[in-house]
Design a protein around this motif. Structure first.
Motif, mmCIF file in Angstrom:
data_model
loop_
_atom_site.group_PDB
_atom_site.id
_atom_site.type_symbol
_atom_site.label_atom_id
_atom_site.label_comp_id
_atom_site.label_asym_id
_atom_site.label_seq_id
_atom_site.Cartn_x
_atom_site.Cartn_y
_atom_site.Cartn_z
ATOM 1 N N UNK A 151 0.829 -1.209 0.000
ATOM 2 C CA UNK A 151 0.000 0.000 0.000
ATOM 3 C C UNK A 151 0.860 1.255 0.000
ATOM 4 N N UNK A 169 0.545 4.145 -2.692
ATOM 5 C CA UNK A 169 0.295 5.533 -2.327
ATOM 6 C C UNK A 169 1.367 6.451 -2.901
ATOM 7 N N UNK A 220 -8.084 6.125 -8.754
ATOM 8 C CA UNK A 220 -7.960 5.259 -7.567
ATOM 9 C C UNK A 220 -9.228 4.443 -7.350
ATOM 10 N N UNK A 237 -10.706 1.922 -4.176
ATOM 11 C CA UNK A 237 -10.412 1.424 -2.829
ATOM 12 C C UNK A 237 -11.310 0.272 -2.459
ATOM 13 N N UNK A 238 -10.905 -0.424 -1.390
ATOM 14 C CA UNK A 238 -11.701 -1.556 -0.929
ATOM 15 C C UNK A 238 -13.108 -1.123 -0.539
ATOM 16 N N UNK A 239 -13.179 0.047 0.136
ATOM 17 C CA UNK A 239 -14.508 0.492 0.610
ATOM 18 C C UNK A 239 -15.061 1.635 -0.233
ATOM 19 N N UNK A 297 -15.249 4.487 -1.163
ATOM 20 C CA UNK A 297 -15.070 5.929 -0.968
ATOM 21 C C UNK A 297 -15.891 6.766 -1.935
ATOM 22 N N UNK A 299 -18.937 9.465 -2.520
ATOM 23 C CA UNK A 299 -19.510 10.555 -1.724
ATOM 24 C C UNK A 299 -21.002 10.258 -1.577
ATOM 25 N N UNK A 333 -15.843 6.058 -11.908
ATOM 26 C CA UNK A 333 -15.301 7.345 -11.505
ATOM 27 C C UNK A 333 -13.804 7.393 -11.826
#
Lengths: 235, 787
Positions: free
Chosen positions: A49, A53, A91, A93-95, A97, A99, A153
């Motif tokens: 990670x 990043x 990007x 992500x696992x969760x 993100x 909005x 996105x």
């Protein structure tokens, strides 16, 4: 023609928390080619990670150099790193993100509003198979759908690179495959470089190469002569 | 120490910024409470102590001249405990280097120290000695204002004769806490003082051997004041008695009472509002703060802690903040209460000071602080504690947003995605947004209503002095004169216009309601004195009837067209039934007006000039004042500009001293509300903001999400705040009316602007702080926190 996307030399990252130093990266060298699918495997805390990043301009190495195309990322200030992300990086992500106050399409617009050569948000959702759900809010979508919105996105700005941190970690196998198929399609159709962090070794089979991380270093690089289609992955 | 308590300590330290902000708001409320209660209670107690130690009289009477023997007669009235007679005599002091006339009221004291009522407290020197005719004790305010002290000597005209006075002491007495010169509405210590002179000396100086013209009476406990007053009036009638009256008509007491009433009104109004606002704020802030600990609460429950244990843990967190607030508020409150009480004691000229802060005040403020913090904490913890641990530990599900009315507006307005984020967040949490708007509005209303007090007093003064009083100088005569005196004044070089005013002391009654007041008359063609209503328009005198100030009409419970019974006090003691022709809304005073012919019916002395209003050529001012000073018929001279300045000073010292503190606290609360709202908003949305940063939004663009929401909420709260302020101001002003004056609602544009500015300034400050937080936002850590 130079097909190099990233080249990192002796990248080190030390996190200082209080009196302890955590060596997250201990001198990593790598070259990533454009259009490549790369899977990063390794136990927790091995540095995957951190590398993701740093490559994505979310973080800076403590030492070493990192280039993207002709850009020396390690020399950029925050403002230019933001520009870099805005122009080149997507990007996932696992969760997810997402909005929560924005609909699927508006979440995509969040990116297309500031990108230089974006797709139409509706087209991006079409690509992930969510055209008919574009006016739904995240809370009205399933986990897999939310992650596909996140993918839409990410790809809507037609980024050079897609960085995925456990993209299927929160999904069941069927949904996970759908998401991976979408990512693979982006790689195929848009020539997007794909970096995927996963704990699921099966996913490694869809990659061109696999970086095996251990203790802040790339312990081993494995090249696949043949990439398999996500649908063939054994979960 | 248990692990949970260690966590508590560290949490407090980690959140010290917000904890301190909450503590400061609570402390501001506590301090307001302690300050207000402390000042008012201390002043009230100090006055009571002063009154009782110096044996301030209960009933007072004056008369033209009565033999000393009436004292015994009065002392024998049932209910009278003590009676004391004295001589009161106005004197003109000869201060050669002073342009304006300086006057004193001479009050006789027993040289052998046998006085029992209205005792003088000596601040320095001694009381007048027997057979030392010129010795006087001077009241302290006058001594200070004129730099007079023991050993000083000057000439005075007493009863038409020049006499040398020698100051032997400086003193204070409860019946002259405020020494009002005749015709004045505010004490002027530079031009008017009270002198205590030996009885024998004053008897000799005024040819009143064994005679008195004033009486003070102490009542027995439980005696009927009204009965005693009636009995005294009967006894004094043959001696030109002007009607006995109780403390509630004693000029000095009324004046002091009115000032203390105003303080009390402030004490009644401000602290509850401050506490309410603070409680509300803490409720909102603490509740939301604890909700951010939702997953930890789940963890504790997973470990096996009971709901009660978890609630108690966070309750301790709230109580710790409340205790900090109470300590801060108590220290600030005591310190400010003490210094303010001292300031007021000096302003009121109390010779003693009893600083009194009951333990119940601290207990009360502490309990209120703990209660408001506890309510906030419990509401926050409870919603988290009710969740199943597994649910509480996992990140909260994405809040459900739905397209609503805001949605359609947004679509029409062509909002960007960021715009939608701002507007939808507000619309998604309507209660929370409303609470923020409410909190900001309330703090702004508080600020507005406190600030407007200063405008209000200015407007009142302007209305009284610039519109209704057009004269430069007012001259009060020793007794009412006929027209000759007007011609005499008009002859003076530099006098441009002279108008007579005749005032009578009267008692008005309607059924069982009785009020003492001044009944005034000015000629119909008068230009210098106008009676104006609260809108500032001149009101004509109805022919033949009475015009009452609205306050007086309310006290008497009469309406225009109804009759009041008017009894002249002193003089011919004429009585008449008069019709109320009109009412006038005045800010200052409590008066009644009549035409000169009506007054003549009552007075029957053909003397329309009790006082005269003069318009003068400013360049001749010094000459005119000198000439007036030399006129034996002149009792006192009023200077409109000076009077206005004194009135302004009085309001400044009495009300605005306190108001300034309140404005400070109100501002602190406004800043606190906005700041805390923004801080919480930030922690609630940190995750979204980090996501935006990851997506390639610049820091500034991300800050817009927060600042935009704060800005929208603050802008929305401005009109609400003004409405709240308007409402609060009306309430406060209504509670504020006193016998001395009434305050109009007349906020200046500056007050609107200032209260909005403080809120906007707080918002800007907050925006900067929030923007800095966004700048420092660690994307990786924030996103990790959930992964």
């Amino acid at each position: 023609m130079d097909r190099s996307a990233f080249s990192g030399r002796d990248l080190r990252k030390i996190y200082v928390t209080g009196e302890t130093e955590v060596h997250a990266l201990r001198g990593v060298d790598f070259d990533i080619r454009k259009g490549e699918i790369l899977v990063l495997l390794g136990p927790s805390g091995s540095g995957k990670s951190t590398l993701l990043n740093i490559v994505g301009g979310l973080d800076r190495p403590t030492s070493g150099t990192l280039h993207y195309d002709q850009i020396e990322l390690t020399a950029l200030d925050d403002r230019d790193l933001t520009r870099f992300r805005r122009a080149h990086i997507g990007f996932i992500f696992q969760f997810y993100n997402l909005i929560p106050s924005l609909t699927a399409q508006e979440n995509v617009r969040l990116v297309t509003d500031i990108a230089t050569n974006p797709m139409d948000p509706a087209d991006a959702l079409e690509l992930v198979g969510l055209a008919d759900r574009r006016h739904h809010y995240p809370a009205q979508l399933s986990g897999g759908e939310q992650q596909r919105v996140a993918v839409a996105r990410a790809i809507a700005k037609q980024p050079g690179v897609l960085l995925c941190d456990e993209p299927t970690g929160a999904l069941d196998s069927k949904t996970g495959v759908r998401v991976l198929e979408t990512l693979e399609a982006a790689n195929r159709e848009l020539d997007t470089t794909l970096l995927i962090i996963t704990h699921n070794a099966g996913i490694a089979a869809m990659a061109d190469r696999v970086f095996h991380f251990l203790d802040g270093k790339i312990a081993r690089i494995e090249s696949n002569t043949h990439r398999i289609h996500p649908s063939e992955i054994t979960w | 120490m248990k692990a949970l308590d260690l966590k508590l300590m560290r949490d407090l330290w980690r959140m010290r910024g917000q904890a301190l902000a909450i503590a400061v708001v609570l402390a501001a409320a506590s301090a307001t409470f302690i300050l207000s209660m402390g000042v008012h209670r201390s002043l009230f107690d100090t006055r009571e102590l002063y009154y009782s130690e110096n044996n301030f009289g209960d009933v007072f009477a004056s008369m033209t001249r009565a033999p000393r023997s009436v004292i015994d007669q009065v002392a024998k009235i049932e209910g009278v405990q003590q009676a004391q007679g004295s001589i009161l005599q106005y004197a003109i002091l000869d201060f050669p280097d002073r342009v304006e006339a300086v006057r004193a009221l001479l009050q006789s004291v027993d040289e052998r120290g046998r006085d029992r009522i209205n005792l003088v407290t000596l601040k320095s020197g001694r009381m007048p000695a027997l057979n030392q005719p010129g010795e006087v004790v001077v009241d302290e305010p006058f001594a200070l204002a004129n730099a007079v002290g023991p050993g000083d000597e000057f000439d005075a005209i007493i009863y038409g004769r020049k006499q040398r006075l020698r100051v032997v002491g400086i003193g204070l007495a409860p019946n002259y806490v405020n020494a009002l010169a005749p015709g004045d509405i505010v004490p002027d210590d530079t031009r008017f003082g009270v002198f205590w002179m030996g009885e024998g000396a004053l008897e000799a100086a005024t040819d009143r051997t064994e005679a008195i013209n004033a009486l003070s009476v102490k009542l027995q406990r439980g005696a009927s004041e009204a009965d005693v007053i009636r009995a005294i009036d009967r006894i004094l009638e043959p001696y030109g008695g002007t009607g006995a009256y109780g403390r509630d008509n004693h000029p000095s007491h009324v004046f002091l009472e009115s000032e203390l009433d105003q303080l009390e009104a402030m004490v009644r109004i401000f602290p509850p509002v401050f506490l309410l606002v603070a409680t509300f704020l803490v409720y909102v802030v603490l509740g939301r703060m604890i909700l951010t600990q939702r997953s930890l609460i789940g963890l504790f429950k997973a470990f096996g802690y009971s709901d009660a244990a978890v609630v108690w843990h966070y309750l301790k967190f709230a109580i710790a903040i409340a205790i900090l607030a109470t300590i801060l508020g108590t220290i600030a409150g005591i310190w400010m209460a003490r210094s303010l009480t001292e300031l007021y004691a000096r302003h009121y000229h109390f010779p003693i000071l009893r600083f009194n802060l009951a333990p119940s005040v601290f207990l009360g403020s502490g309990l209120l602080a703990v209660a408001s913090a506890a309510i906030g904490a419990v509401s926050g913890v409870w919603s988290a504690a009710r969740l199943v641990p597994a649910v509480a530990m996992s990140p909260p599900p994405p809040p459900i947003y739905r397209a609503g009315a805001v949605e359609r507006i947004g679509r029409k307005a062509g909002f960007t995605a960021i715009g939608h984020m701002i507007v939808r967040h507000i619309a998604r949490w309507p209660t929370r947004s409303a609470m923020t708007v409410g909190g900001v509005a309330l703090s702004m209303g508080l600020l507005f209503s406190t600030l407007q007090f200063i405008d209000s007093s200015k407007f009142m003064l302007e209305s009284y002095f610039f519109r209704s009083q057009q004269q430069d100088i007012s001259v009060t005569f020793t007794e009412a004169r006929n027209e000759d005196v007007l011609y005499e004044l008009a002859q003076m070089p530099g006098v441009l216009r002279v108008e007579p005013v005749r005032g009578l002391s009267v008692e008005m009654s309607n059924r069982n309601r009785v009020e003492r007041t001044a009944l005034e008359a000015v000629p119909p063609d008068a230009k210098l004195i106008a009676r104006i209503d609260q809108a500032g328009n001149a009101i004509d005198m109805p022919p033949g009837g009475l015009m009452l100030s609205r306050q007086l009409a309310d006290q008497l419970d009469v309406e225009p067209g109804e009759n009041v019974y008017v009894k002249m006090l002193g003089g011919r003691r004429t009585e008449a039934m008069l019709t109320v022709g009109a009412m006038v809304d005045e800010f200052i005073g409590n008066r009644a007006y009549a035409s000169p012919s009506t007054i003549e019916v009552l007075a029957r002395d053909g003397a329309p000039a009790g006082a005269a209003m003069l318009l003068i050529d400013a360049s001749k001012r010094a000459d005119i004042l000198r000439d007036l000073k030399a006129m034996p018929t002149v009792l006192s001279i009023g200077d409109r500009d000076l009077e206005m300045a004194r009135f302004e000073q009085m309001i400044d010292e009495n009300i605005n001293t306190m108001i300034v503190f309140y404005i400070g606290f109100a501002s602190a609360i406004a800043v606190g509300v906005v700041y805390n709202s923004a801080r919480i908003l930030f922690s609630e949305r940190a995750h979204e903001l980090a996501t935006l940063r990851v997506l390639g939004y610049h820091r500034f663009e991300v800050a817009v999400v927060l600042i935009g929401e704060i800005a929208l909420l603050v802008v929305a709260s401005l009109p609400v705040g003004l409405f709240t302020g308007y409402w609060l101001a009306q309430l406060m002003l209504r509670m504020f009316g006193s016998d001395l004056f009434r305050l109009p609602f007349a906020p200046s544009n500056a007050t609107y602007a200032e209260s909005a500015t403080v809120v906007l300034f707080a918002a800007m400050l907050t925006a900067i702080v929030v923007a800095r937080r966004v700048m420092r936002l660690d994307m990786v850590r924030v996103l990790k926190a959930r992964d």
